[in-house]
Design an enzyme around this catalytic site. Structure first.
Site, PDB file in Angstrom:
ATOM      1  N   SER A 187       0.792  -1.227   0.000  1.00 47.56           N
ATOM      2  CA  SER A 187       0.000   0.000   0.000  1.00 47.56           C
ATOM      3  C   SER A 187       0.825   1.278   0.000  1.00 47.56           C
ATOM      4  CB  SER A 187      -0.938   0.003   1.204  1.00 47.56           C
ATOM      5  OG  SER A 187      -0.199  -0.003   2.401  1.00 47.56           O
ATOM      6  N   HIS A 215      -5.619  -4.496  -1.621  1.00 48.21           N
ATOM      7  CA  HIS A 215      -5.478  -3.392  -2.578  1.00 48.21           C
ATOM      8  C   HIS A 215      -5.506  -3.901  -4.018  1.00 48.21           C
ATOM      9  CE1 HIS A 215      -4.787  -0.089   0.235  1.00 48.21           C
ATOM     10  NE2 HIS A 215      -4.098  -0.949   0.958  1.00 48.21           N
ATOM     11  N   LYS A 246     -12.585  -2.075   0.848  1.00 51.39           N
ATOM     12  CA  LYS A 246     -11.878  -1.169  -0.075  1.00 51.39           C
ATOM     13  C   LYS A 246     -12.614  -1.178  -1.415  1.00 51.39           C
ATOM     14  CE  LYS A 246      -7.697  -1.134   2.610  1.00 51.39           C
ATOM     15  NZ  LYS A 246      -6.696  -2.048   3.174  1.00 51.39           N
TER      16      LYS A 246
HETATM   17  C1  LIG Z   1      -6.624  -2.537   4.643  1.00 53.28           C
HETATM   18  C2  LIG Z   1      -5.821  -3.764   4.733  1.00 53.28           C
HETATM   19  C3  LIG Z   1      -6.131  -4.781   5.639  1.00 53.28           C
HETATM   20  C4  LIG Z   1      -7.246  -4.645   6.648  1.00 53.28           C
HETATM   21  O1  LIG Z   1      -8.499  -4.682   6.022  1.00 53.28           O
HETATM   22  P1  LIG Z   1      -9.809  -4.477   6.932  1.00 53.28           P
HETATM   23  O2  LIG Z   1     -10.875  -5.252   6.218  1.00 53.28           O
HETATM   24  O3  LIG Z   1     -10.067  -3.019   6.968  1.00 53.28           O
HETATM   25  O4  LIG Z   1      -9.504  -5.046   8.262  1.00 53.28           O
HETATM   26  C5  LIG Z   1      -5.373  -5.937   5.617  1.00 53.28           C
HETATM   27  N1  LIG Z   1      -4.342  -6.089   4.751  1.00 53.28           N
HETATM   28  C6  LIG Z   1      -4.007  -5.124   3.872  1.00 53.28           C
HETATM   29  C7  LIG Z   1      -2.859  -5.326   2.936  1.00 53.28           C
HETATM   30  C8  LIG Z   1      -4.723  -3.928   3.853  1.00 53.28           C
HETATM   31  O5  LIG Z   1      -4.372  -2.949   3.002  1.00 53.28           O
END
Ligand SMILES: *Cc1c(COP(=O)(O)O)cnc(C)c1O
Length: 400
Positions: A187, A215, A246
């Site tokens: 990210s 992502h 997301k």
């Molecule tokens: C955002 C993210 C998470 C956490 O996701 P949530 O559903 O908000 O708990 C886990 N791993 C990665 C790589 C992320 O970017």
């Protein structure tokens, strides 16, 4: 009482320490749904370049309608974990649809991807096994691995030679099973894991390969299935974790998709699944609608790709240096932490919401503004954003 006072004083000092080190994170209050623009509590409209709303689905009319429909037909919540009385037909449907979308046999829902990763490793692997993890993997993967008794190796970020070293060491130690785990997309840099090379390496060493697709799910690859599709190894990944929070709608919820036996054992033994409430029906119903949308048309991921390509070129032309690549995460390099904060603050005045990242979130001397493209950004919004970057950059002496 004295202990109580001492404790509060201790917390106060910790908070002051964060403030004086410039590490205190203040939260901006938004008063509108997530979108290409948002309004903040001081009544201003900002072009939003920092949400994970890659496909614009968090306020898509069909997604909202599906959430309303599930609310009407299946209620607000189930007041139960899955194995007692928290499994509805909707949950089974979504799990089957996720598995099909991601190219696995089955899938299991969690309250969050953080929980999917937190509850993944401990039920599947024991002390005779090896987990080999990229050094920049997400915090939830690191925590999940900590909870597991397997032996651990960490390879240098995205470094295939170092991954091979770890596989050889785990082999030499006689590991029973080996699981290599990586973020599909990282990210902070938008780096895309070399899953084709990794699959080949894992096959040579008889290792399993798992990826976190938070992502990537919904837009990476020609039909948006994820990094495995993008790298030509769709259907060849052993374990996929991801989020519904997301690109796939933006509310909350996570999942693990894998072989039937992996998912079955997680249902029996994964603690965040066993001991935490079921995902709420409106989210489940809306997530099914998201998959309907994405399977019917690639228009949204195509628009995102188009916006990404345009913005990467335009911001470079404006004189900024970006981390090269093709992902919708575009790190605009400033290097100096103070300058990055000044740039972000000036952008805000100019109506652009883009957050600066600096140590310890990224390495020292690597401060940046990270922007994220969305399919809901209009070309006009992106043009105005680039113009604001150019103006603020000139004022701060970052570009000419
Ligand atoms: C955002 C993210 C998470 C956490 O996701 P949530 O559903 O908000 O708990 C886990 N791993 C990665 C790589 C992320 O970017």
């Amino acid at each position: 009482m004295a202990a109580h006072i001492a404790f509060v004083e201790h917390l106060h000092a910790e908070l002051e320490g964060l403030r004086s080190a410039g590490l205190f994170k203040a939260e901006r209050v938004i008063t509108t749904p997530q979108g290409g623009t948002v309004h903040t509590s001081d009544g201003r409209e900002l072009i939003n370049l920092c949400a994970n709303n890659y496909l614009g689905l968090s306020s898509h009319p069909q997604v909202i309608e599906a959430a309303h429909e599930a609310l009407r037909t299946h209620g607000y919540g189930l007041s139960s974990v899955r194995f007692i009385c928290g499994t509805q037909d909707l949950h089974k449907t979504l799990e089957a649809r996720l598995a099909r979308f991601l190219g696995t046999e089955d899938a299991i829902l969690y309250a969050a991807a953080f929980d999917a990763n937190g509850g993944l490793f401990e039920p599947l692997l024991g002390e005779n096994d090896a987990i080999i993890s990229d050094e920049l993997n997400h915090a939830s993967i690191i925590d999940g691995i900590r909870l597991c008794k397997a032996q651990r190796w960490r390879y240098r970020h995205n470094d295939m030679a170092d991954l091979q070293r770890c596989l050889e060491e785990a082999d030499a130690k006689g590991a029973r099973f080996k699981l290599v785990f990586t973020d599909g997309v990282f990210s902070m840099d938008g780096t895309i894991a070399q899953l084709d090379a990794m699959r080949a390496l894992c096959d040579r060493h008889g290792a399993l390969l798992g990826i976190d697709e938070c992502h990537a799910s919904g837009f990476m690859g020609k039909t948006g299935r994820g990094t495995h599709e993008h790298r030509g190894v769709f259907g060849q990944i052993d374990i996929i974790t991801g989020t519904l929070g997301k690109a796939l709608g933006g509310a909350s919820g996570g999942f693990t998709a894998a072989r039937r036996e992996v998912v079955e054992l997680l249902r029996q033994r994964s603690r965040p699944y066993l001991f935490s409430n079921t995902v709420a029906p409106p989210i489940v119903g809306a997530s099914i609608a998201v998959l309907d949308l994405l399977e019917a048309s690639t228009a949204l991921r195509d628009k995102l790709e188009d916006n990404t390509r345009w913005f990467r070129q335009a911001i470079t032309q404006a004189g900024f240096e970006i981390k090269p690549g093709e992902h919708a995460i575009v790190p605009i390099m400033v290097y100096d932490a103070v300058k990055a904060q000044q740039l972000s603050a000036r952008l805000l005045e100019l109506g652009v919401y883009a957050v600066g990242f600096f140590f310890p979130v990224v390495p020292k001397g690597q401060a940046r503004i990270r922007v994220q493209m969305s399919a809901v950004h209009s070309r006009d919004q992106l043009e105005r954003a680039v113009a604001a970057f150019a103006q603020a950059g000139r004022e701060l002496g970052l570009v000419r």
